[in-house]
Scaffold this motif. Structure first.
Motif, PDB file in Angstrom:
ATOM      1  N   VAL A 200      11.182  16.165   6.951  1.00  0.00           N
ATOM      2  CA  VAL A 200      12.643  16.047   7.756  1.00  0.00           C
ATOM      3  C   VAL A 200      13.428  17.052   6.909  1.00  0.00           C
ATOM      4  CG1 VAL A 200      12.826  13.876   8.235  1.00  0.00           C
ATOM      5  CG2 VAL A 200      13.212  14.083   6.040  1.00  0.00           C
ATOM      6  N   THR A 201      12.886  18.004   5.931  1.00  0.00           N
ATOM      7  CA  THR A 201      13.661  18.853   4.944  1.00  0.00           C
ATOM      8  C   THR A 201      14.419  19.840   5.933  1.00  0.00           C
ATOM      9  OG1 THR A 201      12.329  18.092   3.245  1.00  0.00           O
ATOM     10  CG2 THR A 201      13.472  20.375   2.767  1.00  0.00           C
ATOM     11  N   VAL A 202      13.445  20.193   6.834  1.00  0.00           N
ATOM     12  CA  VAL A 202      13.787  21.399   7.504  1.00  0.00           C
ATOM     13  C   VAL A 202      15.915  21.159   8.609  1.00  0.00           C
ATOM     14  CG1 VAL A 202      13.758  23.317   9.372  1.00  0.00           C
ATOM     15  CG2 VAL A 202      12.060  22.464   7.478  1.00  0.00           C
ATOM     16  N   GLU A 203      15.220  20.013   9.173  1.00  0.00           N
ATOM     17  CA  GLU A 203      16.162  19.220   9.872  1.00  0.00           C
ATOM     18  C   GLU A 203      17.569  18.824   8.630  1.00  0.00           C
ATOM     19  OE1 GLU A 203      12.747  19.086  11.966  1.00  0.00           O
ATOM     20  OE2 GLU A 203      13.272  18.148   9.704  1.00  0.00           O
ATOM     21  N   ALA A 204      17.397  18.812   7.685  1.00  0.00           N
ATOM     22  CA  ALA A 204      19.080  18.765   7.232  1.00  0.00           C
ATOM     23  C   ALA A 204      19.253  19.804   6.303  1.00  0.00           C
ATOM     24  CB  ALA A 204      18.065  17.505   5.379  1.00  0.00           C
ATOM     25  N   HIS A 205      18.171  20.693   6.155  1.00  0.00           N
ATOM     26  CA  HIS A 205      18.749  21.988   5.869  1.00  0.00           C
ATOM     27  C   HIS A 205      19.552  22.852   6.735  1.00  0.00           C
ATOM     28  CE1 HIS A 205      17.018  23.902   2.328  1.00  0.00           C
ATOM     29  NE2 HIS A 205      16.439  23.271   1.990  1.00  0.00           N
ATOM     30  N   ARG A 206      18.422  22.388   8.276  1.00  0.00           N
ATOM     31  CA  ARG A 206      19.734  23.287   9.273  1.00  0.00           C
ATOM     32  C   ARG A 206      21.102  22.363   9.996  1.00  0.00           C
ATOM     33  NH1 ARG A 206      14.575  24.866  12.414  1.00  0.00           N
ATOM     34  NH2 ARG A 206      14.180  26.685  11.685  1.00  0.00           N
ATOM     35  N   ASP A 207      21.361  21.358   9.604  1.00  0.00           N
ATOM     36  CA  ASP A 207      22.452  20.303   9.804  1.00  0.00           C
ATOM     37  C   ASP A 207      23.407  20.918   8.443  1.00  0.00           C
ATOM     38  OD1 ASP A 207      21.187  18.399  10.965  1.00  0.00           O
ATOM     39  OD2 ASP A 207      20.939  16.915   9.615  1.00  0.00           O
ATOM     40  N   VAL A 208      23.097  22.075   7.210  1.00  0.00           N
ATOM     41  CA  VAL A 208      24.275  21.905   6.597  1.00  0.00           C
ATOM     42  C   VAL A 208      24.616  23.150   6.562  1.00  0.00           C
ATOM     43  CG1 VAL A 208      24.165  22.507   3.942  1.00  0.00           C
ATOM     44  CG2 VAL A 208      23.146  20.401   4.712  1.00  0.00           C
ATOM     45  N   TYR A 209      23.435  24.265   7.425  1.00  0.00           N
ATOM     46  CA  TYR A 209      23.567  25.499   7.294  1.00  0.00           C
ATOM     47  C   TYR A 209      24.557  25.896   7.584  1.00  0.00           C
ATOM     48  CZ  TYR A 209      18.858  26.079   6.060  1.00  0.00           C
ATOM     49  OH  TYR A 209      16.828  26.369   5.979  1.00  0.00           O
ATOM     50  N   GLU A 210      26.054  26.956   8.116  1.00  0.00           N
ATOM     51  CA  GLU A 210      26.699  27.905   8.896  1.00  0.00           C
ATOM     52  C   GLU A 210      25.615  28.663   9.444  1.00  0.00           C
ATOM     53  OE1 GLU A 210      30.076  28.997   5.539  1.00  0.00           O
ATOM     54  OE2 GLU A 210      30.074  27.353   5.720  1.00  0.00           O
ATOM     55  N   LYS A 211      25.121  29.442   8.941  1.00  0.00           N
ATOM     56  CA  LYS A 211      24.539  30.498   9.281  1.00  0.00           C
ATOM     57  C   LYS A 211      22.311  30.502   8.986  1.00  0.00           C
ATOM     58  CE  LYS A 211      28.030  33.800   9.766  1.00  0.00           C
ATOM     59  NZ  LYS A 211      27.944  35.262   9.945  1.00  0.00           N
ATOM     60  N   GLU A 212      22.077  30.715   9.758  1.00  0.00           N
ATOM     61  CA  GLU A 212      20.015  30.066   9.883  1.00  0.00           C
ATOM     62  C   GLU A 212      20.138  32.211   9.555  1.00  0.00           C
ATOM     63  OE1 GLU A 212      16.049  28.397  10.369  1.00  0.00           O
ATOM     64  OE2 GLU A 212      17.766  28.624  11.900  1.00  0.00           O
ATOM     65  N   ILE A 213      19.047  32.316   8.398  1.00  0.00           N
ATOM     66  CA  ILE A 213      18.252  33.315   8.016  1.00  0.00           C
ATOM     67  C   ILE A 213      16.758  33.578   8.773  1.00  0.00           C
ATOM     68  CG2 ILE A 213      17.570  34.853   5.884  1.00  0.00           C
ATOM     69  CD1 ILE A 213      19.082  33.486   4.140  1.00  0.00           C
ATOM     70  N   ASP A 214      17.006  33.546   9.710  1.00  0.00           N
ATOM     71  CA  ASP A 214      15.987  33.737  10.057  1.00  0.00           C
ATOM     72  C   ASP A 214      14.837  34.630  10.462  1.00  0.00           C
ATOM     73  OD1 ASP A 214      17.539  31.888  13.205  1.00  0.00           O
ATOM     74  OD2 ASP A 214      18.165  34.133  13.618  1.00  0.00           O
ATOM     75  N   ALA A 215      14.210  35.343   9.497  1.00  0.00           N
ATOM     76  CA  ALA A 215      13.691  36.282   9.960  1.00  0.00           C
ATOM     77  C   ALA A 215      12.741  35.396   7.743  1.00  0.00           C
ATOM     78  CB  ALA A 215      14.396  37.827   9.115  1.00  0.00           C
ATOM     79  N   PHE A 216      13.623  34.775   7.049  1.00  0.00           N
ATOM     80  CA  PHE A 216      12.424  34.424   6.512  1.00  0.00           C
ATOM     81  C   PHE A 216      11.096  33.679   6.594  1.00  0.00           C
ATOM     82  CE2 PHE A 216      12.060  30.841   2.852  1.00  0.00           C
ATOM     83  CZ  PHE A 216      12.266  31.574   1.943  1.00  0.00           C
ATOM     84  N   GLY A 217      11.684  32.244   7.665  1.00  0.00           N
ATOM     85  CA  GLY A 217      10.120  31.457   8.241  1.00  0.00           C
ATOM     86  C   GLY A 217       9.304  33.640   8.235  1.00  0.00           C
ATOM     87  N   THR A 218      10.128  33.765   8.948  1.00  0.00           N
ATOM     88  CA  THR A 218       8.787  34.614   9.457  1.00  0.00           C
ATOM     89  C   THR A 218       8.275  35.458   8.738  1.00  0.00           C
ATOM     90  OG1 THR A 218      10.279  35.112  11.647  1.00  0.00           O
ATOM     91  CG2 THR A 218       8.364  37.245  11.209  1.00  0.00           C
TER      92      THR A 218
END
Length: 180
Positions: A88-106
């Motif tokens: 659930v780490t990804v969900e927890a991070h996304r609960d906190v983000y104001e903006k996601e750095i989409d390309a990081f995962g890519t």
């Protein structure tokens, strides 16, 4: 092509490391140790280090606390990015983000493909920004932590990296809060 401009001065950043695990402690946290060794080896400072269990709210609470701490510029978590019910780490991070750095995962997937082939599809590595702080969620394996640091983060967290890097825009990450 990317490069390090040796004429520029290195600017160390303060990095907090969070290990998400139901089974690890500081004495056997190899992935956390790997990240600490690499960030300090690169000249950065360890701002804090914690281990929390795979609990979405607990993870998000630590992330928010560090995002509110002026002594933390970057947060790197390791663990909990897979596909199982406890991840659930990804969900927890996304609960906190104001903006996601989409390309990081890519980009992380691209790096991982070269090392582990199509198994890279099982990672949900992510990055984002909150309150002027960068956050990155990495898989829990030491190999994944090495790959993310050596191939992406060591470069993007170096002010001298050209043509651009995360450090040079740090002062502007929360500029929307200063507008009147």
């Amino acid at each position: 092509m990317s490069r390090i401009d040796e004429k520029m001065e290195f600017i160390p950043v303060r990095i907090a490391v969070l290990t998400v695990s139901d089974t690890r402690g500081l004495d056997d946290d190899r992935s956390g140790d790997t990240l600490v060794a690499r960030l300090e080896g690169a000249g950065h400072m360890l701002a804090d280090r914690k281990i929390v269990v795979d609990d979405r709210q607990m993870i998000a609470d630590v992330l928010r606390s560090w995002c509110d701490d002026a002594g933390v510029d970057v947060i790197i978590s390791t663990g909990g990015t897979g596909l199982t019910g406890r991840d659930v780490t990804v969900e927890a991070h996304r609960d906190v983000y104001e903006k996601e750095i989409d390309a990081f995962g890519t980009v992380f997937t691209h790096v991982s493909m070269a090392k582990i082939g199509t198994s890279a599809i099982q990672s949900r590595a992510t990055g984002g920004v909150c309150n002027g702080t960068y956050l990155f969620a990495l898989p829990g394996s030491t190999g994944a932590c090495k790959d993310a640091w050596d191939e992406i983060l060591v470069k993007q967290l170096d002010y001298r990296h050209r043509p651009c890097n995360f450090v040079e825009i740090m002062p502007r990450l929360d500029e929307h809060k200063r507008r009147k």
